[in-house]
Scaffold this motif. Structure first.
Motif, PDB file in Angstrom:
ATOM      1  N   ASP A  54       0.821  -1.205   0.000  1.00 25.15           N
ATOM      2  CA  ASP A  54       0.000   0.000   0.000  1.00 25.15           C
ATOM      3  C   ASP A  54       0.862   1.265   0.000  1.00 25.15           C
ATOM      4  O   ASP A  54       0.511   2.262  -0.650  1.00 25.15           O
ATOM      5  N   GLU A  55       1.977   1.235   0.700  1.00 25.38           N
ATOM      6  CA  GLU A  55       2.832   2.409   0.810  1.00 25.38           C
ATOM      7  C   GLU A  55       3.447   2.831  -0.528  1.00 25.38           C
ATOM      8  O   GLU A  55       3.740   4.007  -0.728  1.00 25.38           O
ATOM      9  N   VAL A  56       3.654   1.883  -1.434  1.00 26.40           N
ATOM     10  CA  VAL A  56       4.294   2.253  -2.700  1.00 26.40           C
ATOM     11  C   VAL A  56       3.300   2.745  -3.752  1.00 26.40           C
ATOM     12  O   VAL A  56       3.697   3.102  -4.857  1.00 26.40           O
ATOM     13  N   LEU A  57       2.019   2.807  -3.405  1.00 28.16           N
ATOM     14  CA  LEU A  57       1.015   3.213  -4.382  1.00 28.16           C
ATOM     15  C   LEU A  57       0.871   4.722  -4.498  1.00 28.16           C
ATOM     16  O   LEU A  57       0.233   5.208  -5.424  1.00 28.16           O
ATOM     17  N   GLN A  68       9.815   2.378   6.956  1.00 24.86           N
ATOM     18  CA  GLN A  68       9.436   2.958   8.253  1.00 24.86           C
ATOM     19  C   GLN A  68       7.924   3.132   8.350  1.00 24.86           C
ATOM     20  O   GLN A  68       7.295   2.718   9.338  1.00 24.86           O
ATOM     21  N   ASP A  69       7.334   3.734   7.326  1.00 22.78           N
ATOM     22  CA  ASP A  69       5.908   4.051   7.384  1.00 22.78           C
ATOM     23  C   ASP A  69       5.040   2.798   7.363  1.00 22.78           C
ATOM     24  O   ASP A  69       4.031   2.727   8.076  1.00 22.78           O
ATOM     25  N   SER A  70       5.409   1.821   6.571  1.00 23.00           N
ATOM     26  CA  SER A  70       4.609   0.594   6.518  1.00 23.00           C
ATOM     27  C   SER A  70       4.692  -0.161   7.838  1.00 23.00           C
ATOM     28  O   SER A  70       3.688  -0.722   8.312  1.00 23.00           O
ATOM     29  N   PHE A  71       5.879  -0.173   8.463  1.00 18.19           N
ATOM     30  CA  PHE A  71       6.016  -0.842   9.757  1.00 18.19           C
ATOM     31  C   PHE A  71       5.223  -0.106  10.840  1.00 18.19           C
ATOM     32  O   PHE A  71       4.513  -0.725  11.638  1.00 18.19           O
ATOM     33  N   ASP A  72       5.289   1.219  10.848  1.00 24.16           N
ATOM     34  CA  ASP A  72       4.523   1.993  11.827  1.00 24.16           C
ATOM     35  C   ASP A  72       3.022   1.759  11.663  1.00 24.16           C
ATOM     36  O   ASP A  72       2.285   1.659  12.652  1.00 24.16           O
ATOM     37  N   ASN A 121      12.177  -1.801  -7.040  1.00 21.60           N
ATOM     38  CA  ASN A 121      11.470  -0.929  -6.107  1.00 21.60           C
ATOM     39  C   ASN A 121      12.376  -0.508  -4.959  1.00 21.60           C
ATOM     40  O   ASN A 121      12.122  -0.824  -3.789  1.00 21.60           O
ATOM     41  N   ALA A 122      13.424   0.208  -5.272  1.00 25.98           N
ATOM     42  CA  ALA A 122      14.334   0.718  -4.248  1.00 25.98           C
ATOM     43  C   ALA A 122      15.082   1.906  -4.810  1.00 25.98           C
ATOM     44  O   ALA A 122      14.888   2.306  -5.963  1.00 25.98           O
ATOM     45  N   ASP A 123      15.948   2.476  -3.989  1.00 26.62           N
ATOM     46  CA  ASP A 123      16.752   3.620  -4.410  1.00 26.62           C
ATOM     47  C   ASP A 123      18.057   3.147  -5.049  1.00 26.62           C
ATOM     48  O   ASP A 123      18.490   2.015  -4.853  1.00 26.62           O
ATOM     49  N   ASP A 124      18.694   4.056  -5.764  1.00 24.76           N
ATOM     50  CA  ASP A 124      19.955   3.726  -6.432  1.00 24.76           C
ATOM     51  C   ASP A 124      20.982   3.135  -5.468  1.00 24.76           C
ATOM     52  O   ASP A 124      21.698   2.194  -5.812  1.00 24.76           O
ATOM     53  N   SER A 125      21.073   3.701  -4.266  1.00 24.64           N
ATOM     54  CA  SER A 125      22.112   3.274  -3.330  1.00 24.64           C
ATOM     55  C   SER A 125      21.978   1.809  -2.942  1.00 24.64           C
ATOM     56  O   SER A 125      22.975   1.141  -2.665  1.00 24.64           O
ATOM     57  N   PHE A 126      20.744   1.291  -2.912  1.00 21.67           N
ATOM     58  CA  PHE A 126      20.540  -0.127  -2.607  1.00 21.67           C
ATOM     59  C   PHE A 126      21.008  -1.004  -3.767  1.00 21.67           C
ATOM     60  O   PHE A 126      21.671  -2.018  -3.566  1.00 21.67           O
ATOM     61  N   ALA A 147      12.698   6.632 -11.487  1.00 23.64           N
ATOM     62  CA  ALA A 147      11.360   6.789 -12.076  1.00 23.64           C
ATOM     63  C   ALA A 147      10.480   7.723 -11.271  1.00 23.64           C
ATOM     64  O   ALA A 147       9.462   8.203 -11.778  1.00 23.64           O
ATOM     65  N   GLN A 148      10.866   7.961  -9.996  1.00 23.71           N
ATOM     66  CA  GLN A 148      10.029   8.713  -9.053  1.00 23.71           C
ATOM     67  C   GLN A 148       8.664   8.042  -8.892  1.00 23.71           C
ATOM     68  O   GLN A 148       7.639   8.709  -8.704  1.00 23.71           O
ATOM     69  N   ALA A 149       8.684   6.721  -8.957  1.00 28.25           N
ATOM     70  CA  ALA A 149       7.471   5.931  -8.748  1.00 28.25           C
ATOM     71  C   ALA A 149       7.870   4.479  -8.520  1.00 28.25           C
ATOM     72  O   ALA A 149       8.848   3.996  -9.098  1.00 28.25           O
ATOM     73  N   TYR A 150       7.106   3.805  -7.685  1.00 33.46           N
ATOM     74  CA  TYR A 150       7.319   2.387  -7.412  1.00 33.46           C
ATOM     75  C   TYR A 150       6.352   1.545  -8.233  1.00 33.46           C
ATOM     76  O   TYR A 150       5.229   1.975  -8.525  1.00 33.46           O
ATOM     77  N   LYS A 151       6.801   0.351  -8.595  1.00 31.75           N
ATOM     78  CA  LYS A 151       5.850  -0.640  -9.092  1.00 31.75           C
ATOM     79  C   LYS A 151       4.853  -0.928  -7.979  1.00 31.75           C
ATOM     80  O   LYS A 151       5.253  -0.968  -6.827  1.00 31.75           O
ATOM     81  N   PRO A 152       3.577  -1.105  -8.260  1.00 34.08           N
ATOM     82  CA  PRO A 152       2.943  -1.373  -9.554  1.00 34.08           C
ATOM     83  C   PRO A 152       2.456  -0.141 -10.310  1.00 34.08           C
ATOM     84  O   PRO A 152       1.687  -0.292 -11.256  1.00 34.08           O
ATOM     85  N   ARG A 153       2.869   1.056  -9.920  1.00 32.81           N
ATOM     86  CA  ARG A 153       2.423   2.234 -10.650  1.00 32.81           C
ATOM     87  C   ARG A 153       2.960   2.190 -12.079  1.00 32.81           C
ATOM     88  O   ARG A 153       4.123   1.863 -12.317  1.00 32.81           O
TER      89      ARG A 153
END
Length: 224
Positions: A54-57, A68-72, A121-126, A147-153
């Motif tokens: 849900d957080e990546v939508l 962090q947000d999904s765990f919280d 679905n991560a940042d370049d550094s990962f 992309a400034q967006a996560y899959k599944p977008r």
């Protein structure tokens, strides 16, 4: 992938879960620190996975913040207070994850014969840390940060198409996730979709999806 004579221009991959072992459970258990019972663990784990999806939508934010947000959010649902530093702890764990045992040899064989593309679905550094662990050369490593967006977008997949100046029919895409990859890619016209069954999602029919248990199976279909 039903036709064994298909020769893609690119073989694209999801990375975490598909190629890198998504080993999030030990860190999750440590952060919970006994705040739920062992009997409650399977349901907490299932819900945490749902909140990560849900957080990546929404709008893009760094992957550590997603964690962090999904765990919280899942903890709040369970009546557990927020855990400061959880995102950083999960991010450190991700950087330490390694390739599945069955990845390196068949992936290298693929890379010797096809252009490999990572769409993660991560940042370049990962990915800077994780991709070298795979033992194969990648033509392009594309990330949610770029992309400034996560899959599944759709924006994530459109970024891959635009960056490579390619069309959906140019790809054979391999993922262990149906909701993140297979379903949206099918919507966008991708028809050569492979579910590498890692046990994350049910193996179903439809969506022009071909299910395999290993990369070796795919290489055989490609005549390698």
């Amino acid at each position: 992938m039903a036709e064994t004579n298909f020769r893609p221009k690119y073989i694209s991959f999801d990375v975490y879960g598909t190629l890198i072992n998504f080993d999030i459970d030990p860190t999750t258990r440590r952060l919970l620190d006994g705040r739920i019972s062992e009997d409650q663990w399977p349901e907490f784990k299932r819900q945490f996975r749902g909140y990560r999806f849900d957080e990546v939508l929404g709008d893009y934010k760094p992957y550590e913040q997603i964690l962090q947000d999904s765990f919280d959010r899942v903890c709040k649902r369970w009546g557990i207070g927020p855990t400061e530093g959880a995102g950083a702890a999960f991010a450190d764990a991700v950087r330490g994850w390694v390739a599945h045992d069955d990845v390196q040899a068949p992936l290298k064989l693929m890379g010797d014969n096809y252009k490999l593309v990572a769409l993660s679905n991560a940042d370049d550094s990962f990915l800077d840390i994780s991709i070298p662990k795979l033992g194969a050369e990648f033509h392009a490593v594309l990330t949610a940060e770029q992309a400034q967006a996560y899959k599944p977008r759709y924006q994530a997949f459109e970024y891959m198409l635009d960056t490579l100046n390619a069309k959906p029919e140019d790809f054979l895409h391999i993922s262990s996730h149906t909701r993140y990859d297979v379903h949206p890619m099918h919507d966008l016209g991708f028809r050569n979709l492979v579910l590498l069954d890692r046990g994350y999602d049910p193996v179903t029919t439809g969506y022009d999806m071909f299910s395999v248990k290993s990369l070796d199976e795919i290489n055989k279909h490609l005549g390698l």
